[in-house]
Motif scaffolding. Structure first.
Motif, PDB file in Angstrom:
ATOM      1  N   PRO A 158       0.814  -1.225   0.000  1.00  0.00           N
ATOM      2  CA  PRO A 158       0.000   0.000   0.000  1.00  0.00           C
ATOM      3  C   PRO A 158       0.844   1.270   0.000  1.00  0.00           C
ATOM      4  N   ALA A 159       2.005   1.238   0.651  1.00  0.00           N
ATOM      5  CA  ALA A 159       2.862   2.431   0.638  1.00  0.00           C
ATOM      6  C   ALA A 159       3.356   2.705  -0.777  1.00  0.00           C
ATOM      7  N   LEU A 160       3.672   1.649  -1.520  1.00  0.00           N
ATOM      8  CA  LEU A 160       4.097   1.828  -2.907  1.00  0.00           C
ATOM      9  C   LEU A 160       2.953   2.368  -3.749  1.00  0.00           C
ATOM     10  N   ASP A 161       1.735   1.922  -3.446  1.00  0.00           N
ATOM     11  CA  ASP A 161       0.569   2.480  -4.113  1.00  0.00           C
ATOM     12  C   ASP A 161       0.494   3.969  -3.917  1.00  0.00           C
ATOM     13  N   GLY A 162       0.919   4.418  -2.733  1.00  0.00           N
ATOM     14  CA  GLY A 162       0.818   5.831  -2.408  1.00  0.00           C
ATOM     15  C   GLY A 162       1.761   6.703  -3.211  1.00  0.00           C
ATOM     16  N   LEU A 163       2.708   6.085  -3.918  1.00  0.00           N
ATOM     17  CA  LEU A 163       3.596   6.881  -4.768  1.00  0.00           C
ATOM     18  C   LEU A 163       2.811   7.302  -6.001  1.00  0.00           C
ATOM     19  N   LYS A 164       2.444   8.563  -6.044  1.00  0.00           N
ATOM     20  CA  LYS A 164       1.595   9.011  -7.143  1.00  0.00           C
ATOM     21  C   LYS A 164       2.354   8.995  -8.466  1.00  0.00           C
ATOM     22  N   ARG A 165       1.620   8.608  -9.495  1.00  0.00           N
ATOM     23  CA  ARG A 165       2.236   8.546 -10.826  1.00  0.00           C
ATOM     24  C   ARG A 165       2.747   9.919 -11.232  1.00  0.00           C
ATOM     25  N   GLU A 166       2.018  10.976 -10.811  1.00  0.00           N
ATOM     26  CA  GLU A 166       2.420  12.321 -11.236  1.00  0.00           C
ATOM     27  C   GLU A 166       3.791  12.714 -10.712  1.00  0.00           C
ATOM     28  N   ARG A 169       6.375  10.781 -10.417  1.00  0.00           N
ATOM     29  CA  ARG A 169       7.349  10.188 -11.334  1.00  0.00           C
ATOM     30  C   ARG A 169       7.400  10.992 -12.629  1.00  0.00           C
ATOM     31  N   GLU A 170       6.195  11.345 -13.157  1.00  0.00           N
ATOM     32  CA  GLU A 170       6.141  12.097 -14.406  1.00  0.00           C
ATOM     33  C   GLU A 170       6.738  13.487 -14.219  1.00  0.00           C
ATOM     34  N   ALA A 171       6.406  14.129 -13.092  1.00  0.00           N
ATOM     35  CA  ALA A 171       6.958  15.465 -12.871  1.00  0.00           C
ATOM     36  C   ALA A 171       8.484  15.404 -12.825  1.00  0.00           C
ATOM     37  N   SER A 172       9.017  14.392 -12.157  1.00  0.00           N
ATOM     38  CA  SER A 172      10.473  14.325 -12.083  1.00  0.00           C
ATOM     39  C   SER A 172      11.074  14.064 -13.456  1.00  0.00           C
ATOM     40  N   GLU A 173      10.393  13.239 -14.247  1.00  0.00           N
ATOM     41  CA  GLU A 173      10.906  12.946 -15.597  1.00  0.00           C
ATOM     42  C   GLU A 173      10.933  14.193 -16.454  1.00  0.00           C
ATOM     43  N   ILE A 174       9.839  14.953 -16.412  1.00  0.00           N
ATOM     44  CA  ILE A 174       9.758  16.117 -17.286  1.00  0.00           C
ATOM     45  C   ILE A 174      10.763  17.182 -16.849  1.00  0.00           C
ATOM     46  N   LEU A 175      11.202  17.110 -15.590  1.00  0.00           N
ATOM     47  CA  LEU A 175      12.216  18.043 -15.124  1.00  0.00           C
ATOM     48  C   LEU A 175      13.618  17.524 -15.399  1.00  0.00           C
ATOM     49  N   TYR A 228      14.984   9.727  -9.866  1.00  0.00           N
ATOM     50  CA  TYR A 228      13.659   9.829  -9.261  1.00  0.00           C
ATOM     51  C   TYR A 228      13.609   9.043  -7.957  1.00  0.00           C
ATOM     52  N   TRP A 229      14.125   7.799  -7.996  1.00  0.00           N
ATOM     53  CA  TRP A 229      14.111   6.982  -6.789  1.00  0.00           C
ATOM     54  C   TRP A 229      14.974   7.606  -5.705  1.00  0.00           C
ATOM     55  N   ARG A 230      16.106   8.128  -6.103  1.00  0.00           N
ATOM     56  CA  ARG A 230      17.041   8.634  -5.110  1.00  0.00           C
ATOM     57  C   ARG A 230      16.515   9.905  -4.454  1.00  0.00           C
ATOM     58  N   HIS A 231      15.931  10.843  -5.234  1.00  0.00           N
ATOM     59  CA  HIS A 231      15.550  12.142  -4.695  1.00  0.00           C
ATOM     60  C   HIS A 231      14.110  12.210  -4.230  1.00  0.00           C
ATOM     61  N   VAL A 232      13.244  11.375  -4.810  1.00  0.00           N
ATOM     62  CA  VAL A 232      11.826  11.514  -4.491  1.00  0.00           C
ATOM     63  C   VAL A 232      11.246  10.267  -3.820  1.00  0.00           C
ATOM     64  N   ALA A 233      11.319   9.130  -4.529  1.00  0.00           N
ATOM     65  CA  ALA A 233      10.590   7.953  -4.051  1.00  0.00           C
ATOM     66  C   ALA A 233      11.138   7.404  -2.743  1.00  0.00           C
ATOM     67  N   PHE A 234      12.457   7.154  -2.675  1.00  0.00           N
ATOM     68  CA  PHE A 234      12.995   6.604  -1.439  1.00  0.00           C
ATOM     69  C   PHE A 234      12.835   7.533  -0.242  1.00  0.00           C
TER      70      PHE A 234
END
Lengths: 360, 299, 261
Positions: free
Chosen positions: B185-193, B195-201, B208-214
């Motif tokens: 469920p915690a992984l579910d809580g990682l919003k797709r946006e 990931r997309e926001a980090s990609e577009i930046l 993404y994993w290092r700065h946001v997800a982890f």
């Protein structure tokens, strides 16, 4: 050569076609809206420009460079999401700095750019706060600052104001537009709110069910809608069912009353049904029962069915036989509004009657 | 007259309100009595007992007596097994949850994994021990097959199921599923946006994993690891069935003490229990605190 | 296949191997009782063992008692807390978390100290009283899950509005509790019940320390003294656990299907 070119873009998900034949040339610094109801394909097209979807066919070019299949993180495009998508573990300043940090800019440059961006969106005092401590409107401004911090070639906004209160929407709308003008960034703005699209855009692309219905400036879209969908989606519209009397002369009949339309009509046989559109502000009302065309004006007799007093505006619905039209008049403090059941004449110019493409 | 009706209604409503609140208090009383008698008092009494000598006077001697080689070694082994099974369980559980939730695998894998994890996390205790004896014991399936097919003598390497490593591997059978159940469920809580926001930046997947997800996930990961640790520390049945009394861990020591007073010192038994309460209490307390913290971020 | 997807597959496959091989090993071993061939002899021996039947029956009865006591304690409490005493919620939640924080062995140790023959409430001196004590200890084990299930169930049916509507229509609180609330949290209670059953059936520590003839104690006995029967018992236990979890899913999902018109 246009700055952003979408050429013959199509998108299918299996058998389902979500975007059909999308062509658009956007000039540098232009503000273009994609307007349409949910499911019309506007967000999908935006995401193809961003790189989150790959077109099934067609090409996208920015500044001459082909980017159709390029990864999103290599396109130098900025995006603002409907849900703001601020990184919850970072402060406002860190969020805004993110793109610059990834690009390995020197720390001093990052700091000055972040300060500059926060000043532009008028939130320098919130630099140390976390997203969960901000209101919706503030979060969206931070998202905007974050997107433009990296000096993107194109700015994409995906219904950025949908999640906000009405008042904030209006003020933020103006801020976004003036910011865009000041920075001169080529912008694509997706919305389902026609007021937003009309007030902000240089041009609007009206979409419906994956198709482009019309592309044009707001004035053009509103006053010269090409299809019934555009006419009904953008602004309120009266739609009348009538029949053709003489298509070359522009003569039509609605509920037994004759009209002349000044705009050209495709050649149609007499007696064929047709759809007519009339903007409420184009019609005026007066006592009496005049009918028929007369010196460039059309007159129709009808009975007042409903009078709604809305304050500064009085909305009157007049019924003919099958058809009825709504028209607005200003409140006159010295004269009572007309009564229900009264017989009145509705008058409008020949140029104001639009014959719509596609029958009933 | 309508007013009279209103007036006469008001006091009745007020008295109804009062008795309703009283009803509520009556309604929850059995629960609190139960909690007091069968949760709070026994625990508190135990903790008090740790500070009492046989005559009932206050003493710190019991705690001091914890400092014996048997007991220290029991704590050390318990801690080692708990840390090992918690860390290993956390790592493997995380990767399995990630694979099922975000790994782009067929849709049916996730519900299957979740259901199985629900079952496996409850399949602790004696049956689990039996299962592993049948698999990794001296004549277990894997041991025998390894010898016959791969020529690999498992027990020749010094491995023994009835030991630290054997226990750890067995514990993983319920530690990994517990991690999967909590982290999915915690992984579910990682919003797709995000990931997309980090990609577009401009960020790559790894960035993404290092700065946001982890950073977003680490309170959950750390918290659950602590939960796993406490879970392992307090487990008795599996260890007992696997090792009898041969492996000297705290829970088995305590068990033996309760059964047969092997330490010949009641107070020491209470002190042992106190030590356990402190360790599991701190660990679980940290888990709860971390969970609240991550929930606040993800609001 | 992308690298990431390959990694995911590897993780799942390795995990599956780790979880399935012990089950296969156990099953294979349990079939080896008759020399030279596979047979279900071990299962036959076990299922016909009067001790198996007696202890399984004992644990089942205790499980049912635990469920009843649990429901009687938890449902009114969760109801009143949500409806009238929200300020007590943190305290109640803390209490329901305690059994997860304090290991079972410590809890039962506390019981023995507090309720032994020389205390005010000498519950350990009589067999029936000890049975009751064991039941209460199982209730504390099941409390966190039972409370969480019922609390979530009550939250999802908006207890407050339901109660007010019922009051408006003239119902007194017993009617409300039995006719309005209970039917709606039935699936939550059933979920909690099956989980409780799974927990109680295999429980060893508390039963053994309180010296009661529970199924878990029987398991340990068999494990210490026999060769093949433990494996058969392990497979049986696994199937029972699986059945309980499956029933929880059935009843949980049942509620969702009913709720979607």
């Amino acid at each position: 050569m246009s700055f952003l070119v979408l050429a013959d873009i199509r998108k299918n998900y299996g058998p389902q076609t979500v975007v059909q034949k999308f062509d658009l040339n956007v000039e540098r610094g232009e503000f273009v809206s994609f307007l349409g109801p949910s499911g019309c394909g506007k967000t999908t097209t935006l995401r193809m420009v961003a790189g989150f979807e790959i077109p099934t066919a067609g090409s996208i070019k920015i500044d001459g460079k082909e980017i159709t299949r390029l990864h999103p993180n290599k396109r130098n495009v900025g995006m603002v999401f409907q849900s703001y998508a601020l990184f919850p573990n970072m402060t406002v300043a860190e969020n805004v700095a993110f793109g610059l940090k990834i690009a390995k800019k020197p720390a001093a440059e990052i700091k000055s750019r972040v300060d500059e961006m926060l000043n532009i969106v008028k939130l320098p005092h919130l630099a140390g706060r976390y997203p969960y401590q901000l209101s919706g409107g503030q979060q969206q401004r931070v998202a905007l600052a974050r997107a433009i911090a990296i000096k993107p070639k194109v700015l994409l906004l995906d219904e950025p104001l949908s999640a906000l209160d009405a008042k904030i929407r209006v003020s933020l709308r103006e801020e976004i537009r003036s910011l865009q003008r000041a920075l001169g960034i080529t912008t694509i703005y997706v919305t389902h709110d026609q007021e937003e699209a009309l007030s902000m855009s240089d041009r609007i692309v009206v979409m419906n069910e994956g198709r482009v219905e019309q592309i044009g400036a707001p004035f053009e879209i509103y006053n010269q809608p090409k299809t019934r969908f555009v006419a009904s989606f953008v602004g309120t519209l009266n739609v009348l069912k009538g029949e053709v009397v003489d298509s070359a002369a522009g003569r039509l009949r609605v509920d037994g009353q004759e009209l002349i339309a000044a705009r050209s009509m495709p050649p149609t046989n007499a007696g064929e049904p047709c759809l007519l559109a009339l903007r409420p502000e184009a019609a005026t009302i007066s006592a009496g029962s005049q009918t028929g065309p007369d010196r460039g004006l059309n007159h129709m007799t009808g009975t007042i069915e409903e009078v709604s007093f809305l304050g500064s505006v009085v909305r009157i619905r007049v019924r003919f036989k099958e058809n009825a039209i709504s028209l607005d008049t200003f409140n006159n403090p010295n004269a009572a509004p007309p009564e229900r059941g009264a017989q009145v004449t509705v008058t409008f110019a020949r140029e104001d009657i639009l014959v719509l493409e596609g029958a009933a | 007259m309508a007013q009279d009706a209103q007036l006469s209604q008001k006091p009745a409503a007020a008295s109804l309100q009062l008795s309703q609140k009283t009803w509520a208090w009556i309604g929850v009383t059995p629960f609190f009595i139960f909690a007091l008698m069968f949760l709070i008092l026994p625990t508190v009494d135990l903790m008090i007992g740790a500070f009492q000598d046989p005559d009932g006077n206050f003493t710190l001697q019991n705690l001091a007596n914890l400092n014996s080689p048997t007991i220290i070694s029991a704590y050390v082994i318990s801690l080692k097994v708990s840390i090992a099974s918690a860390l290993t369980g956390a790592v493997f559980g995380f990767f399995m949850a990630y694979a099922a939730v975000l790994g782009g695998l067929p849709q049916w894998i996730r519900p299957t994994l979740m259901t199985f994890s629900g079952v496996a996390s409850n399949f602790a205790g004696l049956p689990l021990a039996f299962a592993f004896i049948a698999t990794l014991g001296r004549v277990g399936l894997v041991t025998v097959l390894a010898r016959d097919w791969l020529g690999f003598n498992l027990y020749g390497t010094g491995f023994n199921l009835l030991s630290f490593w054997g226990l750890t591997i067995t514990y993983l059978y319920f530690q990994i599923p517990l991690m999967v159940l909590i982290i999915a469920p915690a992984l579910d809580g990682l919003k797709r946006e995000w990931r997309e926001a980090s990609e577009i930046l401009g960020a790559s997947r790894w960035q993404y994993w290092r700065h946001v997800a982890f950073p977003i996930l680490w309170p959950s990961i750390l918290g659950t690891t602590l939960l796993l640790f406490a879970n392992s520390f307090g487990a008795v049945a599996t260890a007992y069935a696997l090792t009898g009394s041969s492996l000297n861990i705290v829970t088995i020591l305590l068990y033996a003490q309760i059964r047969g007073d092997v330490l010949h010192d009641q107070g020491l038994g209470y002190a042992l229990a106190l030590g356990m309460i402190l360790i599991t209490g701190l660990s679980n307390g940290a888990y709860i605190w971390l969970r609240q913290r991550s929930e606040r971020w993800l609001r | 296949m992308t690298q990431a997807r390959l990694g995911s597959w590897i993780a799942i496959v390795l995990g599956t191997l780790y979880f399935v091989i012990p089950l296969i090993g156990t099953f294979e071993f349990s079939m080896k009782m008759r020399r030279g061939e596979y047979s279900f002899d071990a299962y036959r021996v076990v299922l016909n063992d009067p001790q198996f039947q007696a202890t399984f029956a004992y644990s089942t009865v205790l499980a049912l008692a635990t469920i009843v006591v649990g429901v009687v304690l938890v449902v009114p409490t969760a109801y009143w807390i949500q409806l009238r005493l929200p300020k007590l919620r943190p305290l109640v939640e803390f209490i329901t978390l305690m059994p997860l924080v304090i290991p079972a062995i410590v809890i039962v140790f506390g019981y023995i100290r507090l309720y032994n023959s020389s205390s005010i409430l000498p519950m350990t001196s009589h067999a029936r009283a000890t049975d009751l004590l064991l039941t209460f200890s199982y209730v504390t084990l099941a409390l966190p899950y039972m409370y969480r299930a019922v609390d979530t169930g009550l939250r999802s049916i908006d207890v407050r509005t339901l109660t007010e509507a019922a009051e408006n229509l003239g119902a007194g609180w017993p009617t409300i509790l039995f006719r309005v609330i209970l039917p709606n949290v039935r699936s939550a209670i059933l979920s909690g019940a099956f989980l409780t059953f799974a927990i109680v059936i295999g429980e060893f520590t508390m039963a053994s320390l309180l010296n009661r003839p529970a199924f878990g104690v029987y398991l340990q006995n068999i494990g210490a003294n026999r060769a093949y029967e433990p494996s058969a018992l392990a497979i049986i236990a696994f199937l029972v656990t699986w059945a309980c979890m499956g029933l929880i899913n059935v009843f949980g999902r049942g509620k969702q299907i009913k709720a979607a018109p």
